[in-house]
Design an enzyme around this catalytic site. Structure first.
Site, short mmCIF file in Angstrom:
data_model
loop_
_atom_site.label_atom_id
_atom_site.label_comp_id
_atom_site.label_asym_id
_atom_site.label_seq_id
_atom_site.Cartn_x
_atom_site.Cartn_y
_atom_site.Cartn_z
N ASN A 27 0.83 -1.20 0.00
CA ASN A 27 0.00 0.00 0.00
C ASN A 27 0.87 1.25 0.00
OD1 ASN A 27 -2.51 -1.34 0.02
ND2 ASN A 27 -2.29 -1.75 2.20
N CYS A 28 0.24 2.35 -0.43
CA CYS A 28 0.87 3.66 -0.50
C CYS A 28 1.62 3.93 0.79
CB CYS A 28 -0.22 4.70 -0.73
SG CYS A 28 0.39 6.37 -0.87
N PRO A 29 2.85 4.41 0.74
CA PRO A 29 3.59 4.82 -0.45
C PRO A 29 4.57 3.77 -0.98
CG PRO A 29 4.73 5.64 1.46
CD PRO A 29 3.53 4.84 1.97
#
Length: 77
Positions: free
Chosen positions: A14-16
């Site tokens: 997941n981000c980032p």
């Protein structure tokens, strides 16, 4: 015609993390080299194009695939 692009599996991150890992991988490639980024993070459709723009890489193609997206990125100069 560029050589066949390799695939970088970023699914499940997941981000980032997808962008951070893509930045590191692309930094080790020659300019003009293409790399497929495979992601499951919904935010990647925003993050990857923004990363390419700010880093001078070229986003060649975006595909929606089951469970996520694929991005073909060409390493900038």
């Amino acid at each position: 015609m560029p050589a066949e692009a390799s695939i970088y599996d970023l699914k499940g991150l997941n981000c980032p993390l997808p962008v951070l890992k893509a930045r590191k991988r692309l930094a080790g490639l020659q300019p003009g080299t293409r790399l497929w980024l495979e992601t499951t993070d919904p935010l990647a459709v925003i993050d990857v194009p923004a990363f390419c723009t700010e880093s001078g890489h070229k986003l060649i193609e975006t595909q929606t695939v089951e469970g996520g997206h694929r991005f073909l990125v060409e390493r900038g100069d």
